[in-house]
Write an enzyme that holds these catalytic residues in place. Structure first.
Site, PDB file in Angstrom:
ATOM      1  N   HIS A  17       1.005  -1.300   0.017  1.00 28.40           N
ATOM      2  CA  HIS A  17       0.062   0.015   0.010  1.00 28.40           C
ATOM      3  C   HIS A  17       0.938   1.294   0.067  1.00 28.40           C
ATOM      4  O   HIS A  17       0.621   2.209  -0.859  1.00 28.40           O
ATOM      5  CB  HIS A  17      -0.773   0.081   1.108  1.00 28.40           C
ATOM      6  CG  HIS A  17      -1.924  -0.912   1.390  1.00 28.40           C
ATOM      7  ND1 HIS A  17      -2.134  -1.769   2.549  1.00 28.40           N
ATOM      8  CD2 HIS A  17      -3.177  -1.439   0.486  1.00 28.40           C
ATOM      9  CE1 HIS A  17      -3.210  -2.546   2.355  1.00 28.40           C
ATOM     10  NE2 HIS A  17      -3.707  -2.536   1.149  1.00 28.40           N
ATOM     11  N   LYS A  41     -15.982  -6.387   4.993  1.00 25.49           N
ATOM     12  CA  LYS A  41     -15.255  -7.395   5.476  1.00 25.49           C
ATOM     13  C   LYS A  41     -15.799  -7.903   6.650  1.00 25.49           C
ATOM     14  O   LYS A  41     -15.968  -7.198   7.445  1.00 25.49           O
ATOM     15  CB  LYS A  41     -13.581  -6.913   5.538  1.00 25.49           C
ATOM     16  CG  LYS A  41     -12.982  -6.424   4.081  1.00 25.49           C
ATOM     17  CD  LYS A  41     -12.495  -7.342   3.342  1.00 25.49           C
ATOM     18  CE  LYS A  41     -12.185  -7.224   1.970  1.00 25.49           C
ATOM     19  NZ  LYS A  41     -11.015  -6.400   1.876  1.00 25.49           N
ATOM     20  N   ARG A  91      -2.009  -6.131  -8.439  1.00 27.07           N
ATOM     21  CA  ARG A  91      -1.068  -6.892  -8.328  1.00 27.07           C
ATOM     22  C   ARG A  91      -0.519  -8.145  -9.301  1.00 27.07           C
ATOM     23  O   ARG A  91       0.465  -8.515  -9.845  1.00 27.07           O
ATOM     24  CB  ARG A  91      -1.075  -7.857  -6.874  1.00 27.07           C
ATOM     25  CG  ARG A  91      -0.856  -6.727  -5.566  1.00 27.07           C
ATOM     26  CD  ARG A  91      -1.140  -7.150  -4.324  1.00 27.07           C
ATOM     27  NE  ARG A  91      -2.813  -7.544  -4.492  1.00 27.07           N
ATOM     28  CZ  ARG A  91      -3.286  -7.757  -3.694  1.00 27.07           C
ATOM     29  NH1 ARG A  91      -2.929  -7.908  -2.353  1.00 27.07           N
ATOM     30  NH2 ARG A  91      -4.851  -8.008  -3.723  1.00 27.07           N
ATOM     31  N   SER A 129      -3.193  -7.410   2.948  1.00 30.87           N
ATOM     32  CA  SER A 129      -3.270  -7.338   4.527  1.00 30.87           C
ATOM     33  C   SER A 129      -3.605  -8.732   5.046  1.00 30.87           C
ATOM     34  O   SER A 129      -3.337  -8.919   6.160  1.00 30.87           O
ATOM     35  CB  SER A 129      -4.480  -6.354   4.649  1.00 30.87           C
ATOM     36  OG  SER A 129      -4.160  -4.965   4.131  1.00 30.87           O
TER      37      SER A 129
HETATM   38  O1  PNS Z   1      -8.608  -2.817   0.544  1.00 28.62           O
HETATM   39  P1  PNS Z   1      -9.918  -3.213  -0.060  1.00 28.62           P
HETATM   40  O2  PNS Z   1     -10.703  -4.054   0.882  1.00 28.62           O
HETATM   41  O3  PNS Z   1      -9.607  -3.915  -1.286  1.00 28.62           O
HETATM   42  O4  PNS Z   1     -10.822  -1.786  -0.379  1.00 28.62           O
HETATM   43  C1  PNS Z   1     -11.973  -1.935  -1.084  1.00 28.62           C
HETATM   44  C2  PNS Z   1     -12.502  -0.725  -0.930  1.00 28.62           C
HETATM   45  C3  PNS Z   1     -12.569  -0.274   0.626  1.00 28.62           C
HETATM   46  C4  PNS Z   1     -11.923   0.402  -1.575  1.00 28.62           C
HETATM   47  C5  PNS Z   1     -14.051  -0.832  -1.411  1.00 28.62           C
HETATM   48  O5  PNS Z   1     -14.429  -1.732  -0.670  1.00 28.62           O
HETATM   49  C6  PNS Z   1     -14.953   0.380  -1.027  1.00 28.62           C
HETATM   50  O6  PNS Z   1     -14.619   1.468  -1.824  1.00 28.62           O
HETATM   51  N1  PNS Z   1     -15.858   0.473  -0.257  1.00 28.62           N
HETATM   52  C7  PNS Z   1     -16.732   1.459   0.060  1.00 28.62           C
HETATM   53  C8  PNS Z   1     -18.294   1.128  -0.357  1.00 28.62           C
HETATM   54  C9  PNS Z   1     -18.374   1.284  -1.817  1.00 28.62           C
HETATM   55  O7  PNS Z   1     -18.053   2.531  -2.275  1.00 28.62           O
HETATM   56  N2  PNS Z   1     -18.605   0.321  -2.490  1.00 28.62           N
HETATM   57  C10 PNS Z   1     -18.586   0.117  -3.902  1.00 28.62           C
HETATM   58  C11 PNS Z   1     -19.977   0.107  -4.481  1.00 28.62           C
HETATM   59  S1  PNS Z   1     -20.916  -1.366  -3.945  1.00 28.62           S
END
Ligand code: PNS
Length: 163
Positions: A17, A41, A91, A129
């Site tokens: 990150h 999550k 990645r 993570s």
């Molecule tokens: O590190 P991650 O878990 O891959 O990040 C995912 C994240 C947090 C970027 C994504 O889940 C997110 O943006 N969540 C906020 C809610 C949202 O906008 N969801 C998308 C529409 S369903």
């Protein structure tokens, strides 16, 4: 001013990150690291406050990087910063399907919102993570996976979780 938003769960922030964040900070005027407070999550290891504290510690040397929390949709959060672009790490091919879907759903909500991908540094293509959480759970060495400044905190948290 061009703003990059680097979103994530950061449970916890990894060197992968941090690599993406610092590379974005060289390209954009400003980087906003966006911690999703309600990421989908099931069992986060760290509280949102702990994630923010770790992130603020590791981005402190970078004056154009700040850390914010978001409790709603990412595409709505991005509206706060005019012309902002989402910047994420890619990645491997296995990241692509999910990221493509996220970009399409984000554009449904906020059609002007673009996502750019930086290919992961080869040192971190295996890193996530969840790998860090598992390593910490077993008391394994975290050096080279997460920033040195937060290793002791992660180890202490993992130890308290093991009881
Ligand atoms: O590190 P991650 O878990 O891959 O990040 C995912 C994240 C947090 C970027 C994504 O889940 C997110 O943006 N969540 C906020 C809610 C949202 O906008 N969801 C998308 C529409 S369903």
């Amino acid at each position: 001013m061009r703003t990059a938003i680097c979103p994530g769960s950061f449970d916890p922030v990894t060197l992968g990150h941090l690599n993406i964040i610092t590379r974005a900070a060289q390209i954009f005027d400003r980087v906003v690291v966006c911690v999703a407070a309600n990421a989908n999550k099931p069992t986060p290891m760290f509280t949102v406050e702990e994630k923010i504290d770790m992130l603020r510690t590791v981005v402190a040397p970078y004056p154009n990087v700040s850390v914010e929390v978001n409790t709603g949709l990412l595409a709505e959060f991005a509206r706060r910063y005019e012309g902002a672009v989402l910047v994420k790490g890619m990645r491997a091919a296995s990241d692509f399907d999910y990221e493509f879907q996220m970009d399409l759903i984000n554009k449904r909500i906020n059609p002007a919102l673009e996502t750019m991908f930086l290919t992961a540094d080869q040192r971190y293509t295996f890193l996530s993570s969840s790998i860090v959480r598992e390593m910490a759970h077993y008391g394994a060495e975290l050096s080279g996976l997460v920033p040195e400044e937060i290793i002791a905190f992660i180890e202490a948290k993992a130890k308290s979780g093991r009881g």
